[in-house]
Each structure stands twice: as structure tokens, then as C-alpha cells.
Scaffold this active site. Structure first.
Site, PDB file in Angstrom:
ATOM      1  N   HIS A  99      40.430 125.485 -49.205  1.00 18.50           N
ATOM      2  CA  HIS A  99      40.719 127.079 -49.723  1.00 18.50           C
ATOM      3  C   HIS A  99      41.563 127.412 -50.744  1.00 18.50           C
ATOM      4  O   HIS A  99      43.018 126.042 -51.059  1.00 18.50           O
ATOM      5  CB  HIS A  99      41.336 128.187 -48.879  1.00 18.50           C
ATOM      6  CG  HIS A  99      42.625 127.289 -48.244  1.00 18.50           C
ATOM      7  ND1 HIS A  99      42.261 126.540 -47.466  1.00 18.50           N
ATOM      8  CD2 HIS A  99      44.190 127.920 -48.139  1.00 18.50           C
ATOM      9  CE1 HIS A  99      43.485 126.800 -46.383  1.00 18.50           C
ATOM     10  NE2 HIS A  99      44.344 127.094 -47.272  1.00 18.50           N
ATOM     11  N   HIS A 101      44.574 130.000 -53.089  1.00 18.18           N
ATOM     12  CA  HIS A 101      44.735 131.551 -52.694  1.00 18.18           C
ATOM     13  C   HIS A 101      45.120 131.509 -53.856  1.00 18.18           C
ATOM     14  O   HIS A 101      45.195 131.384 -54.876  1.00 18.18           O
ATOM     15  CB  HIS A 101      46.501 131.469 -52.333  1.00 18.18           C
ATOM     16  CG  HIS A 101      46.809 130.387 -50.887  1.00 18.18           C
ATOM     17  ND1 HIS A 101      46.945 130.921 -49.952  1.00 18.18           N
ATOM     18  CD2 HIS A 101      46.594 129.120 -50.237  1.00 18.18           C
ATOM     19  CE1 HIS A 101      47.385 130.695 -49.052  1.00 18.18           C
ATOM     20  NE2 HIS A 101      47.097 129.131 -49.472  1.00 18.18           N
TER      21      HIS A 101
HETATM   22  P1  AMP Z   1      47.521 127.382 -45.928  1.00 16.80           P
HETATM   23  O1  AMP Z   1      48.571 127.491 -45.515  1.00 16.80           O
HETATM   24  O2  AMP Z   1      47.112 127.351 -47.796  1.00 16.80           O
HETATM   25  O3  AMP Z   1      46.750 125.956 -45.130  1.00 16.80           O
HETATM   26  O4  AMP Z   1      46.983 129.039 -46.018  1.00 16.80           O
HETATM   27  C1  AMP Z   1      46.062 129.296 -45.081  1.00 16.80           C
HETATM   28  C2  AMP Z   1      46.938 130.391 -44.730  1.00 16.80           C
HETATM   29  O5  AMP Z   1      45.127 131.103 -44.222  1.00 16.80           O
HETATM   30  C3  AMP Z   1      47.064 132.113 -44.763  1.00 16.80           C
HETATM   31  O6  AMP Z   1      47.780 131.835 -45.931  1.00 16.80           O
HETATM   32  C4  AMP Z   1      46.814 132.410 -43.623  1.00 16.80           C
HETATM   33  O7  AMP Z   1      48.053 133.921 -43.068  1.00 16.80           O
HETATM   34  C5  AMP Z   1      45.927 132.736 -43.640  1.00 16.80           C
HETATM   35  N1  AMP Z   1      44.930 133.207 -42.234  1.00 16.80           N
HETATM   36  C6  AMP Z   1      45.125 132.224 -41.471  1.00 16.80           C
HETATM   37  N2  AMP Z   1      43.806 133.301 -40.347  1.00 16.80           N
HETATM   38  C7  AMP Z   1      43.083 133.712 -41.307  1.00 16.80           C
HETATM   39  C8  AMP Z   1      42.214 134.539 -40.669  1.00 16.80           C
HETATM   40  N3  AMP Z   1      42.122 134.984 -39.310  1.00 16.80           N
HETATM   41  N4  AMP Z   1      42.150 135.410 -41.433  1.00 16.80           N
HETATM   42  C9  AMP Z   1      42.140 135.178 -43.120  1.00 16.80           C
HETATM   43  N5  AMP Z   1      43.406 134.523 -43.158  1.00 16.80           N
HETATM   44  C10 AMP Z   1      43.894 134.205 -42.539  1.00 16.80           C
END
Ligand code: AMP
Ligand code: ZN
Length: 137
Positions: A99, A101
Site C-alpha cells: 500500500h 500512503h
Molecule cells: P503501514 O504502517 O505503512 O503498514 O500502514 C498501515 C496503515 O493502515 C496505518 O496507517 C493504519 O492506520 C492503517 N489501517 C489499519 N487498519 C485500518 C483499517 N481497518 N482501515 C483503514 N486503515 C487502516
């Protein structure tokens, strides 16, 4: 993939705030909202991270990230945007499904700071370091 939060979101098993969807890519608002409009652009197929995702899919995700950055600046009044992708736990990755950001930036952002601080290194070592990487490209 079982037990992957993003796979569950893609299958509709966990709710999300969707802002874009096509056959290969889903974009949703990040539940944590580091800044107003913080978005995640996710490949629909499960790959662990940016480095392990086939180029075609990786490019499709980046295309959507670019468009969302443009639109968020236009409609949210953001002054800039950070586009970032974490690879590996040491880099801050918490969900092992590729993913990107998209983090809109405003004049006074409390929720998100990104600063690359200079590390004290012997600059005379940089040519050898560059060669070490270059040789394998
Ligand atoms: P990373 O730390 O780059 O793996 O980013 C994962 C992101 O997913 C974090 O910023 C979380 O806030 C986000 N996240 C976790 N669970 C959910 C969810 N159910 N819906 C939307 N975002 C989420
Ligand atoms: Zn997944």
C-alpha cells in the site's frame, strides 16, 4: 490472504471509507488520519510490499496515488503531499500488504512529521558505497 486486514477490506468483510476502486486498485481513507485526507492506495492482489509487487501492479497503484495527491491538493486546500510506502517492520510497515500512503500536508500539521536527519558519515566513503549499489543494478 487469511488474516490480512487489507484483504478483508477488499473482500468487503471489514468496512472502509472508499474513495477509488478499479479491477486492480482500491483507495480508502486511513483509519488513523495522520492528516486530514490521509489515504491508503492498496493493490487488490496480496503482495507483501512495494519491492515484491509486480511492476505493472505497482505502477497502477502509483498512478492512483498521483491522482489522489493532485485532487486532495485541489479540493482539501492541502499545500503539499507526502507519498510514501513502508517496506518491512524496521521501516514502519505494520500491514504486510502493499500500500502507498498519500498524506496531504497543510500549513500547521501536528499529526505527521517527516524529517530525514543527516547522519554523521565519512563522506569519503560515499563513492565506494555508490559503487556497491550500482554494481548490482
Ligand atoms: P503501514 O504502517 O505503512 O503498514 O500502514 C498501515 C496503515 O493502515 C496505518 O496507517 C493504519 O492506520 C492503517 N489501517 C489499519 N487498519 C485500518 C483499517 N481497518 N482501515 C483503514 N486503515 C487502516
Ligand atoms: Zn492482503
Amino acid at each position: 490472504m487469511d488474516n490480512c486486514i487489507f484483504c478483508k477490506i477488499i473482500k468487503g468483510e471489514i468496512p472502509s471509507s472508499k474513495i477509488y476502486e478499479d479491477d486492480d486498485v482500491l483507495a480508502i481513507l486511513d483509519i488513523s488520519q495522520a492528516t486530514h485526507g490521509h489515504t491508503l492506495v492498496i493493490s487488490k492482489a496480496h503482495y507483501p510490499n512495494f519491492l515484491s509487487t509486480p511492476k505493472e501492479i505497482m505502477h497502477k497503484v502509483m498512478d492512483v496515488a498521483q491522482r489522489i495527491g493532485q485532487v486532495e491538493i485541489a479540493v482539501l486546500g492541502a499545500k503539499g503531499v507526502n507519498i510514501l510506502t513502508n517496506v518491512g517492520e524496521e521501516a514502519g510497515q505494520t500491514i504486510m500488504h502493499y500500500h502507498v500512503h498519500v498524506v496531504p500536508r497543510y500549513t500547521r500539521d501536528a499529526g505527521f512529521q517527516i524529517t530525514l536527519k543527516e547522519n554523521a558519515v565519512d563522506k569519503s566513503l560515499l563513492p565506494a558505497l555508490a559503487n556497491k549499489i550500482k554494481e548490482k543494478l
